[in-house]
Design a protein around this motif. Structure first.
Motif, mmCIF file in Angstrom:
data_model
loop_
_atom_site.group_PDB
_atom_site.id
_atom_site.type_symbol
_atom_site.label_atom_id
_atom_site.label_comp_id
_atom_site.label_asym_id
_atom_site.label_seq_id
_atom_site.Cartn_x
_atom_site.Cartn_y
_atom_site.Cartn_z
ATOM 1 N N SER A 24 69.077 53.884 94.215
ATOM 2 C CA SER A 24 70.398 52.706 94.576
ATOM 3 C C SER A 24 71.302 53.317 93.372
ATOM 4 O O SER A 24 72.671 53.299 94.087
ATOM 5 C CB SER A 24 70.067 52.110 95.245
ATOM 6 O OG SER A 24 68.964 51.945 95.803
ATOM 7 N N ARG A 77 72.867 56.863 92.831
ATOM 8 C CA ARG A 77 73.336 57.130 94.261
ATOM 9 C C ARG A 77 74.758 56.946 94.382
ATOM 10 O O ARG A 77 76.066 57.213 95.507
ATOM 11 C CB ARG A 77 72.497 57.596 95.303
ATOM 12 C CG ARG A 77 71.246 58.429 95.229
ATOM 13 C CD ARG A 77 70.134 58.752 96.224
ATOM 14 N NE ARG A 77 71.369 59.453 97.409
ATOM 15 C CZ ARG A 77 71.124 59.506 98.679
ATOM 16 N NH1 ARG A 77 69.911 58.716 99.236
ATOM 17 N NH2 ARG A 77 71.526 60.150 98.836
ATOM 18 N N GLN A 78 74.571 55.424 94.177
ATOM 19 C CA GLN A 78 76.151 54.326 95.245
ATOM 20 C C GLN A 78 76.924 54.662 94.201
ATOM 21 O O GLN A 78 78.418 54.965 94.128
ATOM 22 C CB GLN A 78 75.761 53.145 94.982
ATOM 23 C CG GLN A 78 76.806 52.321 94.851
ATOM 24 C CD GLN A 78 77.359 52.708 96.747
ATOM 25 O OE1 GLN A 78 77.124 51.575 97.627
ATOM 26 N NE2 GLN A 78 78.284 53.835 96.834
ATOM 27 N N ALA A 84 76.763 61.468 96.409
ATOM 28 C CA ALA A 84 75.191 61.043 95.913
ATOM 29 C C ALA A 84 74.030 62.128 97.218
ATOM 30 O O ALA A 84 73.152 62.208 96.959
ATOM 31 C CB ALA A 84 75.157 59.750 97.279
#
Lengths: 245, 139
Positions: free
Chosen positions: A206, A209-210, A220
């Motif tokens: 997270s 990718r965020q 992402a």
């Protein structure tokens, strides 16, 4: 999400609710089209294939009427010690978890996606659907049978399956939160703290990718993502769910 | 300089805060608004709970002190902290041990978040129902 609505409609009169939470710093504008697509028929088929949704079953698409919430600071990830999406958590009538955070039927079948054509081999689509339908069947069993369901776990079993938040994890979360705040103020220094969060918690997809997505839309799911997935080798991206079947 | 302080789930702006050696100091008068803690003779208190101030701080930190080192206090409580001195943004999160303790109880941590229309929803308001909590992301 449109894919869960059929399940909700089936059980909403039986003391059951779905709460979906988008971990998205981009906020409402970023997630609106995913939650309430202006054209349901155009919901990306490759997404449904990758996630194992069979349109003839629970994948029947309809606009959600259950609460679809937006978590711009990834608070829920911090609370439940989550490092990836999607995750499903079962919570009983007294607010106790009966299954820990699990990939909610998502499987590693997506890893065989052809990255040039954006298609999945037929057997991978089947594997994804099997993983999804088994999970949804287990969820239905719990909704119908409650504590008597073989899929409902005891607090002791839950405890054994949730990793403790370490001091380093908490420090990573503080850096990530700081990065988001700086980003929302339009400050480039945000990147330094995103990088620090990723360094402190390398297992968090997270965080990676965020921050990639905020850096550049589409990143992402771009080459950086796939090379990170490939680097896993034999290790799972989604930990298989043990349904004790 | 003004500091934006994110203290657990509370965000505030303190106008006359300052940073020294990576630590955030703020006027004691602002402590309660920014953190919920206030100084009493028993130490730093929140509702009925008080945390004794270590003897080594006692001369500097008393109920009539004018400044309070929030970074030191966060360390004392085991809270994770991160700050950007240049922009004056500081984050003080929950202690890792507190997060773990809650999850160990198998009780589902509560939260309050907005939907697309900005209406707030909590987990607790669904008590009495089975809840399937599902997290996802657009990215």
């Amino acid at each position: 999400l449109p894919v869960w609505q059929a399940l909700y409609e089936k059980y909403q009169d039986r003391n059951f609710v779905i709460i979906s939470i988008a971990l998205d710093t981009g906020g409402p504008d970023t997630v609106r089209e995913w939650i309430r697509p202006s054209n349901l028929a155009a919901y990306p088929k490759v997404i449904l294939d990758m996630m194992g949704w069979d349109e003839s079953e629970s994948g029947r698409l309809a606009l959600p009427t259950y609460p679809s919430l937006i978590d711009q600071t990834h608070l829920v990830a911090e609370l439940y010690n989550l490092v990836n999406v999607p995750m499903g958590i079962w919570i009983d009538e007294v607010g106790r978890m009966v299954r820990p955070p699990e990939p909610a039927g998502a499987s590693d079948a997506f890893r065989s996606l052809d990255r040039a054509t954006f298609r999945m081999p037929g057997e991978a689509v089947q594997a994804a659907r099997l993983s999804r339908s088994r999970y949804v069947a287990a969820l239905c069993d719990w909704i119908e049978n409650g504590a008597a369901s073989r899929y409902a776990l005891s607090p002791e079993e839950i405890r054994g399956q949730i990793a403790d938040t370490t001091e380093q994890d908490a420090l990573a979360a503080a850096n990530f939160r700081l990065a988001i705040e700086l980003r929302q103020k339009g400050l480039n220094s945000a990147n330094r703290y995103f990088a620090e969060a990723i360094r402190l918690r390398p297992d968090s997809w997270s965080y990676k990718r965020q921050s990639w997505e905020l850096e550049q839309a589409g990143k992402a799911a771009g080459p950086e993502f796939w090379s990170a997935v490939d680097a896993l080798g034999d290790k799972p991206y989604y930990q298989p769910v043990d349904l004790r079947d | 300089m003004p500091a934006t302080i994110i203290y657990k789930d509370r965000t505030s702006v303190v106008e006359r805060a300052w940073a020294a050696k990576g630590e955030l100091l703020l006027p004691t008068a602002e402590l309660k608004r920014a953190t919920g803690w206030e100084l009493r003779s028993a130490g730093a208190c929140q509702d009925d709970m008080c945390v004794a101030i270590p003897p080594s701080w006692a001369e500097d930190v008393t109920p009539d002190s004018t400044s309070f080192n929030l970074s030191s206090f966060a360390r004392l409580l085991g809270q994770a902290a991160a700050g950007d001195e240049e922009s004056g943004v500081w984050v003080f999160g929950e202690a890792a041990a507190d997060r773990s303790k809650l999850l160990d109880s198998a009780e589902a941590p509560d939260f309050q978040l907005p939907d697309l229309d900005g209406n707030l929803h909590s987990l607790a308001e669904h008590r009495g129902k089975k809840v399937f909590l599902y997290t996802w992301a657009s990215w």
